[in-house]
Design a protein around this motif. Structure first.
Motif, PDB file in Angstrom:
ATOM      1  N   GLN A   1       0.827  -1.205   0.000  1.00  0.00           N
ATOM      2  CA  GLN A   1       0.000   0.000   0.000  1.00  0.00           C
ATOM      3  C   GLN A   1       0.863   1.259   0.000  1.00  0.00           C
ATOM      4  OE1 GLN A   1      -3.551  -0.315  -0.089  1.00  0.00           O
ATOM      5  NE2 GLN A   1      -3.237   1.792  -0.789  1.00  0.00           N
ATOM      6  N   PHE A   2       2.010   1.203   0.664  1.00  0.00           N
ATOM      7  CA  PHE A   2       2.905   2.365   0.704  1.00  0.00           C
ATOM      8  C   PHE A   2       3.366   2.743  -0.701  1.00  0.00           C
ATOM      9  CE2 PHE A   2       7.112   4.285   1.016  1.00  0.00           C
ATOM     10  CZ  PHE A   2       6.867   5.324   1.898  1.00  0.00           C
ATOM     11  N   VAL A   3       3.759   1.756  -1.491  1.00  0.00           N
ATOM     12  CA  VAL A   3       4.192   2.036  -2.864  1.00  0.00           C
ATOM     13  C   VAL A   3       3.036   2.594  -3.677  1.00  0.00           C
ATOM     14  CG1 VAL A   3       5.036   0.993  -4.999  1.00  0.00           C
ATOM     15  CG2 VAL A   3       6.020   0.310  -2.809  1.00  0.00           C
ATOM     16  N   LEU A   4       1.861   2.003  -3.534  1.00  0.00           N
ATOM     17  CA  LEU A   4       0.698   2.458  -4.298  1.00  0.00           C
ATOM     18  C   LEU A   4       0.327   3.897  -3.955  1.00  0.00           C
ATOM     19  CD1 LEU A   4      -1.510  -0.761  -3.970  1.00  0.00           C
ATOM     20  CD2 LEU A   4      -0.327   0.012  -6.025  1.00  0.00           C
TER      21      LEU A   4
ATOM     22  N   ARG B   1      10.958  11.013  -6.021  1.00  0.00           N
ATOM     23  CA  ARG B   1      12.131  11.894  -6.129  1.00  0.00           C
ATOM     24  C   ARG B   1      12.390  12.667  -4.835  1.00  0.00           C
ATOM     25  NH1 ARG B   1      14.457  12.387 -10.993  1.00  0.00           N
ATOM     26  NH2 ARG B   1      13.306  11.790 -12.880  1.00  0.00           N
ATOM     27  N   THR B   2      11.419  12.738  -3.959  1.00  0.00           N
ATOM     28  CA  THR B   2      11.574  13.553  -2.754  1.00  0.00           C
ATOM     29  C   THR B   2      11.621  12.735  -1.470  1.00  0.00           C
ATOM     30  OG1 THR B   2       9.178  13.853  -2.632  1.00  0.00           O
ATOM     31  CG2 THR B   2      10.449  15.518  -3.839  1.00  0.00           C
ATOM     32  N   ASP B   3      11.133  11.512  -1.526  1.00  0.00           N
ATOM     33  CA  ASP B   3      11.087  10.674  -0.320  1.00  0.00           C
ATOM     34  C   ASP B   3      11.919   9.412  -0.553  1.00  0.00           C
ATOM     35  OD1 ASP B   3      10.541   9.199   1.909  1.00  0.00           O
ATOM     36  OD2 ASP B   3       8.358   9.315   1.747  1.00  0.00           O
ATOM     37  N   PRO B   4      13.093   9.310   0.071  1.00  0.00           N
ATOM     38  CA  PRO B   4      13.956   8.127  -0.134  1.00  0.00           C
ATOM     39  C   PRO B   4      13.278   6.814   0.244  1.00  0.00           C
ATOM     40  CG  PRO B   4      15.143   9.879   0.986  1.00  0.00           C
ATOM     41  CD  PRO B   4      13.709  10.295   0.968  1.00  0.00           C
ATOM     42  N   ALA B   5      12.302   6.864   1.140  1.00  0.00           N
ATOM     43  CA  ALA B   5      11.632   5.634   1.564  1.00  0.00           C
ATOM     44  C   ALA B   5      10.861   4.992   0.414  1.00  0.00           C
ATOM     45  CB  ALA B   5      10.685   5.925   2.730  1.00  0.00           C
ATOM     46  N   VAL B   6      10.431   5.815  -0.526  1.00  0.00           N
ATOM     47  CA  VAL B   6       9.668   5.276  -1.657  1.00  0.00           C
ATOM     48  C   VAL B   6      10.571   4.398  -2.513  1.00  0.00           C
ATOM     49  CG1 VAL B   6       8.346   5.833  -3.723  1.00  0.00           C
ATOM     50  CG2 VAL B   6       8.086   7.233  -1.664  1.00  0.00           C
ATOM     51  N   CYS B   7      11.727   4.894  -2.869  1.00  0.00           N
ATOM     52  CA  CYS B   7      12.648   4.092  -3.675  1.00  0.00           C
ATOM     53  C   CYS B   7      13.106   2.849  -2.923  1.00  0.00           C
ATOM     54  CB  CYS B   7      13.850   4.926  -4.097  1.00  0.00           C
ATOM     55  SG  CYS B   7      13.474   6.106  -5.417  1.00  0.00           S
ATOM     56  N   ALA B   8      13.276   2.979  -1.624  1.00  0.00           N
ATOM     57  CA  ALA B   8      13.651   1.809  -0.834  1.00  0.00           C
ATOM     58  C   ALA B   8      12.558   0.751  -0.892  1.00  0.00           C
ATOM     59  CB  ALA B   8      13.914   2.222   0.618  1.00  0.00           C
TER      60      ALA B   8
ATOM     61  N   THR C   1      -0.429   1.276 -21.297  1.00  0.00           N
ATOM     62  CA  THR C   1       0.940   1.791 -21.286  1.00  0.00           C
ATOM     63  C   THR C   1       1.743   1.121 -20.180  1.00  0.00           C
ATOM     64  OG1 THR C   1       0.102   3.944 -22.032  1.00  0.00           O
ATOM     65  CG2 THR C   1       2.364   3.862 -21.200  1.00  0.00           C
ATOM     66  N   LEU C   2       2.992   0.799 -20.485  1.00  0.00           N
ATOM     67  CA  LEU C   2       3.925   0.225 -19.517  1.00  0.00           C
ATOM     68  C   LEU C   2       5.025   1.236 -19.245  1.00  0.00           C
ATOM     69  CD1 LEU C   2       4.928  -2.286 -17.891  1.00  0.00           C
ATOM     70  CD2 LEU C   2       6.295  -2.878 -19.915  1.00  0.00           C
ATOM     71  N   TYR C   3       5.237   1.551 -17.961  1.00  0.00           N
ATOM     72  CA  TYR C   3       6.260   2.508 -17.545  1.00  0.00           C
ATOM     73  C   TYR C   3       7.355   1.786 -16.763  1.00  0.00           C
ATOM     74  CZ  TYR C   3       2.577   6.008 -18.380  1.00  0.00           C
ATOM     75  OH  TYR C   3       1.590   6.793 -18.943  1.00  0.00           O
ATOM     76  N   LEU C   4       8.577   2.347 -16.856  1.00  0.00           N
ATOM     77  CA  LEU C   4       9.710   1.898 -16.055  1.00  0.00           C
ATOM     78  C   LEU C   4      10.038   2.966 -15.022  1.00  0.00           C
ATOM     79  CD1 LEU C   4      12.194   0.058 -15.463  1.00  0.00           C
ATOM     80  CD2 LEU C   4      13.413   1.354 -17.233  1.00  0.00           C
ATOM     81  N   VAL C   5      10.259   2.552 -13.787  1.00  0.00           N
ATOM     82  CA  VAL C   5      10.644   3.492 -12.736  1.00  0.00           C
ATOM     83  C   VAL C   5      12.120   3.840 -12.936  1.00  0.00           C
ATOM     84  CG1 VAL C   5      10.883   3.861 -10.252  1.00  0.00           C
ATOM     85  CG2 VAL C   5       8.949   2.541 -11.139  1.00  0.00           C
ATOM     86  N   THR C   6      12.392   5.078 -13.344  1.00  0.00           N
ATOM     87  CA  THR C   6      13.763   5.523 -13.616  1.00  0.00           C
ATOM     88  C   THR C   6      14.201   6.649 -12.685  1.00  0.00           C
ATOM     89  OG1 THR C   6      12.887   7.035 -15.302  1.00  0.00           O
ATOM     90  CG2 THR C   6      13.668   4.873 -16.050  1.00  0.00           C
ATOM     91  N   GLY C   7      13.341   7.049 -11.785  1.00  0.00           N
ATOM     92  CA  GLY C   7      13.632   8.229 -10.969  1.00  0.00           C
ATOM     93  C   GLY C   7      14.330   7.971  -9.659  1.00  0.00           C
ATOM     94  N   CYS C   8      14.607   6.735  -9.339  1.00  0.00           N
ATOM     95  CA  CYS C   8      15.319   6.462  -8.092  1.00  0.00           C
ATOM     96  C   CYS C   8      16.811   6.716  -8.292  1.00  0.00           C
ATOM     97  CB  CYS C   8      15.067   5.027  -7.642  1.00  0.00           C
ATOM     98  SG  CYS C   8      13.359   4.759  -7.078  1.00  0.00           S
ATOM     99  N   ARG C   9      17.430   7.497  -7.410  1.00  0.00           N
ATOM    100  CA  ARG C   9      18.794   7.975  -7.627  1.00  0.00           C
ATOM    101  C   ARG C   9      19.798   6.848  -7.798  1.00  0.00           C
ATOM    102  NH1 ARG C   9      16.814  11.357  -3.566  1.00  0.00           N
ATOM    103  NH2 ARG C   9      16.556  13.532  -4.182  1.00  0.00           N
TER     104      ARG C   9
END
Length: 648
Positions: free
Chosen positions: A573-576, A583-590, A637-645
């Motif tokens: 649920q957190f990811v959703l 780009r602003t919350d490191p926990a999301v990419c984690a 449409t299919l997207y790739l997550v590219t925004g994690c540093r």
């Protein structure tokens, strides 16, 4: 894939469903229709039973544990026959002149196999089509889960990773389909279609013929008529395939007549043809287990439908027993009923799941029972005519009481569920079937086939007697000619029976298989390319109500939410909820990295059942600067997550 290309897959499915049980039966001394009739339920029992044992034994689920268990059990049977032949009694082999009856039995299965296969082809439309209805997202993803995890246990299939708590779920059907996928390498939709054809067009007719011959004997006329009549009902098998689809229940209903036949034989009220009673009881163990692991509600149905069998058996026993022994079976039956009532009241789904309401009046329900044109499918006139004849025979006491009792129980359950007033009584009677009249409707053909066969065979006998009286020199027919004429009559009844509830069910169900309520052609095409765009092991973020979660079953790429209608784990649920802040919350990419949810699948357009379920991760995908389009077709449409540093 064409239907001809599906043929070898259907053959493989038939081998998986029939061969283990048939080989076991033959090695243990079963013969003829008994071995054939018991084959499917025993096979399912061995297969689903080994699926439960494999995790305990540390084995990965595959065809090899099933094969090993079957071989060991078969060797045990051969050893018993070798060292204790007296236990099997004296059963002379069938004379050579009588073996032409094998052709009759094959013909009896051929009629419904052809008619039902034709109906299924019309219903499904194409081998790769899937039922676009509520339950199918779970069923197809569950098959993929069995293949991925190597576990097909009914104890763990449960909620398919939708929560931290695992619930048991009957997995026999999923186990069979997974074996077909493993052995043939075909797709899950094609394997589902192949197993559907085998269960509906082979298991069901064989089960019906087996049960019928426990009453009528194995004369050619009733055997052939039972085969023809097995194909004239819309309530089964067709309705369960588009309502739901209720695949596990569908398998269980197809097995029910055969297991009930074994109960009748073991109790002494069904024709045994020399089969030792202890062997029938032994055969019942895996057969009943297979029924329970296919769907527990049908195991409880077996317990209910066995009551008339036991009553008749006790009455017969008391005619010959003397003294206190006459009351022993009565006491046992009383205990059986008391224990059954407790289990019946306790072992059932939650009240939240039993929400189905009555759909018609009492008179309408009774009329549907007489024609088995249930759930407004329309009357089957040939069934109505034969039911009227059967009623007359019942009044003249020419119908077995246990068959009549089973029919009346099935009819009463359907009437009470489809037309009864909601309340405690209705819930007590039908709660184990979710108060769902569709499920109760599917059980009526089990007994209707037997009653209609008795009526049709009686009619043929009377007609032959009249012809003999009218033309004494011309009406003498040889046994082979009688069989040929019976085949023609049975085929005629089967064909005539297609013009009522069967056609109605196929017309209604075809919309479920051949429409795009869950997956549009564009979405299906995009899913077909996921194996080239999404690496193995990565997880796809998608809205299950849009059909995106079929990525797991159809493309072997795990969806973040594998089914709808269940609680989503907090980490998911957190990811959703927070993917737009990647780009602003490191926990999301984690969180994305932890769940390997690097792809977002956005199927724009309507949701199933008009739902309006939304997830921020998907709704904002088009404007999320941290996502990049990697594939699209139409609105999908299919997207790739590219925004994690730190990247992947």
């Amino acid at each position: 894939m064409t239907w001809w290309q599906l043929s070898p897959i259907v053959l493989c499915a038939a081998v998986i469903v029939f061969l283990p049980g048939y080989a076991l039966g033959r090695c243990w001394g079963l013969r003829g229709l008994v071995a054939a009739g018991a084959a499917a339920p025993v096979s399912v029992g061995v297969t689903a039973g080994m699926a439960v044992l494999c995790p305990v034994l540390g084995l990965r689920w595959s065809v090899w544990p099933v094969l090993a268990a079957s071989v060991l059990a078969a060797l045990g049977g051969l050893a018993v026959r070798r060292f204790a032949p007296a236990a099997f009694g004296s059963r002379p082999a069938a004379p050579l002149r009588a073996r032409w009856t094998l052709v009759v039995h094959a013909g009896a299965v051929l009629i419904p196999a052809v008619l039902l296969t034709r109906g299924l082809v019309r219903l499904i439309g194409g081998p790769d089509n899937i039922s676009q209805a509520w339950d199918n997202l779970f069923h197809l993803n569950a098959i993929r889960s069995v293949l991925d995890t190597g576990s097909g246990s009914s104890l763990t299939l449960g909620e398919l990773g939708a929560s931290d708590r695992v619930h048991p779920y009957p997995a026999a059907w999923h186990d069979l389909v997974s074996l077909v996928v493993q052995v043939t390498g075909t797709s899950i939709p094609a394997a589902v279609t192949a197993v559907t054809i085998v269960v509906a067009a082979l298991v069901w007719p064989v089960s019906c013929i087996f049960l019928t011959t426990r009453v009528t004997g194995t004369r050619p006329v009733p055997v052939l008529l039972a085969g023809g009549l097995a194909a004239v009902f819309g309530a089964f098998p067709y309705q369960l395939l588009y309502f739901g689809p209720l695949y596990p229940f569908f398998l269980a209903v197809a097995l029910l007549p055969a297991v009930l036949a074994l109960v009748a034989m073991a109790a002494g009220v069904g024709a045994r043809h020399g089969t030792p009673r202890w062997l029938l009881v032994l055969t019942l163990v895996p057969a009943a287990a297979g029924l329970a692991l296919a769907h527990p509600s049908e195991f409880l149905a077996l317990a209910v439908f066995s009551v008339p069998v036991l009553v008749v058996a006790i009455i017969r026993y008391r005619r010959h027993a003397t003294g206190a022994r006459r009351w022993i079976p009565v006491a046992l039956l009383a205990g059986y009923l008391a224990a059954g009532a407790v289990v019946w009241a306790e072992v059932r789904p939650s009240a939240d799941g039993s929400h189905w309401q009555p759909v018609q009046t009492l008179s309408q329900a009774i009329g549907e029972v007489l024609t088995v044109g249930t759930m407004k499918l329309g009357p089957t006139w040939v069934v109505l005519a034969l039911t009227v004849v059967a009623a007359g025979l019942a009044l003249r006491r020419q119908v077995s009481w246990w068959v009549l009792g089973g029919y009346l129980i099935a009819a009463a359950l359907y009437v009470a569920t489809s037309a009864g007033k909601p309340g405690r009584v209705r819930s007590f009677l039908a709660g184990i079937w979710y108060d769902d009249p569709h499920r109760l409707a599917a059980q009526l053909p089990v007994f209707a086939v037997v009653l209609c066969t008795i009526a049709a065979a009686w009619s043929c006998t009377r007609l032959r007697a009249a012809m003999t009286l009218r033309f004494p020199d011309r009406a003498r027919l040889s046994a082979p000619l009688v069989a040929v004429l019976a085949f023609v009559v049975a085929a005629g009844i089967g064909v005539a029976g297609q013009r009522s509830s069967v056609n109605s069910a196929i017309g209604t169900g075809g919309n479920v298989f051949q429409r795009s309520d869950m997956l549009s052609p564009d979405e299906r095409a995009l899913l077909a390319r996921l194996d080239r765009t999404v690496p193995i092991g990565d997880t796809v973020i998608g809205n299950p109500w849009s059909g995106a979660s079929f990525s797991y079953a159809l493309a072997d790429r795990r969806a973040l939410i594998l089914q709808y209608g269940t609680k989503v784990p907090a980490k998911t649920q957190f990811v959703l909820d927070h993917l737009p802040e990647l780009r602003t919350d490191p926990a999301v990419c984690a969180a994305v990295r932890a769940q390997r949810s690097w792809f977002v699948l956005d199927f724009g357009g309507p949701q199933y059942l008009g739902m309006n379920a939304h997830y921020r991760a998907i709704d904002t995908a088009a404007v999320n600067s941290g996502l990049t389009v990697v594939d699209h077709q139409g609105a999908a449409t299919l997207y790739l997550v590219t925004g994690c540093r730190s990247g992947r």
